[in-house]
Design a protein around this motif. Structure first.
Motif, mmCIF file in Angstrom:
data_model
loop_
_atom_site.group_PDB
_atom_site.id
_atom_site.type_symbol
_atom_site.label_atom_id
_atom_site.label_comp_id
_atom_site.label_asym_id
_atom_site.label_seq_id
_atom_site.Cartn_x
_atom_site.Cartn_y
_atom_site.Cartn_z
ATOM 1 N N LYS A 27 15.009 -1.995 0.827
ATOM 2 C CA LYS A 27 15.304 -3.249 1.881
ATOM 3 C C LYS A 27 14.312 -3.249 2.840
ATOM 4 N N GLU A 28 13.715 -2.206 3.233
ATOM 5 C CA GLU A 28 12.659 -2.263 4.467
ATOM 6 C C GLU A 28 11.674 -1.152 4.320
ATOM 7 N N GLY A 76 2.695 -2.300 6.282
ATOM 8 C CA GLY A 76 2.930 -1.031 5.370
ATOM 9 C C GLY A 76 3.752 -1.577 4.283
ATOM 10 N N TRP A 77 4.711 -2.626 4.366
ATOM 11 C CA TRP A 77 5.452 -3.156 3.186
ATOM 12 C C TRP A 77 4.527 -3.585 2.326
ATOM 13 N N ALA A 94 8.078 4.153 -3.491
ATOM 14 C CA ALA A 94 8.950 5.032 -2.362
ATOM 15 C C ALA A 94 8.138 6.070 -1.954
ATOM 16 N N GLU A 95 6.836 6.311 -2.346
ATOM 17 C CA GLU A 95 6.206 7.423 -2.015
ATOM 18 C C GLU A 95 5.650 7.366 -0.553
ATOM 19 N N PRO A 96 6.022 8.409 0.181
ATOM 20 C CA PRO A 96 5.771 8.364 1.726
ATOM 21 C C PRO A 96 4.062 8.267 2.019
#
Length: 417
Positions: free
Chosen positions: A132-133, A170-171, A177-179
């Protein structure tokens, strides 16, 4: 895991309270000397369950994300918000005193130059995309868990006010989902954002970043792995009237106040020296200021940083000549014969210090030295080499650049008769 009651005897170098149990020291984050606590212990690490006695030095933290009960968990950015300012300042100064004494150096250490909230112009955020974010914040201590922040009392208002913009950038930059990390520097022309930790940045993501930034104000540049993705304006740093355009990902001091304090101490000691060498010069934090009064040799291993320094020197009126040299001072320090033409030397190395260079300086005839360090332990080793070579330590000044953390900057000045 076991539960037990302990009394905190002291603070460790990382700011954790230390209790002494039957099996050795137990490290308890967010505790203070004199406190009696019930803890849950795993090996030598303790987590506070409750307090039996609290320290008179304990205060309410400034941030909702601080401590074991912080919103989202302890963000890991600060370790000492719970400590009253006098005790906090004394602890930070003691880190420098202890490091020097470990190398047999017993000299006066000045009171620490304090830091204030809201001064941090350079912040490294951890980030990760969810369904979602974009989560943006800091890693919890000893963990990969990202604590998404809603506030940060150490960061500048210019950075905090653009958290939503940082989330959008960043999005746009990632699809999984990798940091990854976002290093944000507040410059005179806007935020300079460096992305790293992302494996690849495809054309689609580059276009998305570009379109996102073009719709915003206040973002000067976004880069990925030191490559510019979009630059609306060149980021600008001001070194006492000298404009510098840093390359993507360049090192800068974290706060302007600390930078100016370090520069003032340096300039006062160097005085009217006619020829000065600035070693590990970076983008010119000291070299460009020193060039107001003397000729400077600026030595640095990072070519892009050196080019930025050189460009600034060549395009600023009123400076003495500045010569630049690309050189790895860890492998190839300036030798004693090369140092003989200099009246003063300034060095500001990474945390590893400047051992090889100090061995050469110890044999040199340079009259004045300024040693700037972010690591009291490596500084103590380097100062021991210099004093063994005949230098006198004139002053040691701790500077609190990283508020509420166990990190401390130090400026030491030395001279030879």
């Amino acid at each position: 895991m076991s539960t037990e009651t302990v009394t905190i005897d002291s603070l460790g170098a990382q700011g954790d309270g230390i209790a002494h149990g039957a099996a050795g020291p137990i490290y308890v984050p967010f505790s203070l000397p004199g406190e009696k606590l019930a803890i849950a212990r795993i090996k030598n690490q303790g987590t506070i369950i409750s307090y039996t006695e609290t320290s008179s030095e304990r205060i309410a933290p400034a941030c909702r994300h601080f401590g074991p009960d912080g919103v989202g968990g302890s963000c890991g950015g600060c370790s000492l918000q719970h400590m009253a300012k006098p005790a906090y300042n004394a602890f930070k100064r003691s880190l420098v005193v202890s490091a020097l004494k470990s190398k047999g150096i017993d000299v006066p250490v000045n009171e620490i130059i304090e830091a204030d909230p809201g001064q941090r112009r350079r912040v490294v955020f951890a980030a990760r995309r969810t369904e979602k974010e974009l989560l943006i914040g800091f890693n919890q201590a000893e963990s990969h868990h990202i604590v998404a922040i809603e506030e940060c009392p150490i960061a500048s208002a210019g950075i905090l006010s653009r958290l939503d913009a940082l989330k959008k950038i960043g999005w746009a930059a990632t699809t999984n989902a990798e940091p990854f990390r976002m290093t944000v520097i507040e410059t005179l022309s806007g935020l300079d954002i460096a992305l790293d930790g992302i494996k690849t940045l495809a054309d689609k993501e580059r276009r998305a970043i570009t379109e996102t930034v073009l719709a915003m104000r206040g973002i000067a540049r976004v880069s990925f792995n030191s490559e510019v993705v979009i630059e609306q304006q060149k980021p600008v740093l001001d070194f006492s009237g000298v404009a510098v355009f840093p390359p993507p990902g360049a090192f800068t001091q974290a706060t302007i106040a600390a930078e100016e304090a370090m520069a003032q101490l340096t300039l006062q000691h160097v005085g009217k020296a006619k020829r000065v060498a600035d070693l590990f010069a970076g983008v010119g934090t000291f070299a460009l200021r020193l060039a107001r009064t003397g000729q400077v040799l600026a030595v640095e291993s990072e070519e892009k940083a050196l080019k930025a320094l050189d460009f600034a020197a060549r395009n600023t009126q009123g400076l003495k000549p500045v010569k630049v040299e690309k050189r790895d001072l860890f492998r190839r320090p300036l030798m004693t014969a090369e140092l003989k033409t200099f009246d003063a030397v300034v060095f500001d190395p990474p945390r590893a210090g400047a051992e090889a260079q100090c061995k050469e300086l110890a044999r040199s005839t340079v009259k004045k030295i300024v040693a700037v360090s972010c690591n009291p332990l490596s500084l103590a080793r380097d100062l021991a080499l210099l004093t063994a070579g005949g230098y006198r330590i004139d002053s040691v000044t701790p500077i609190d650049q990283f508020l509420w953390s166990p990190h401390v900057e130090v400026v030491a000045t030395l001279s030879r008769s």
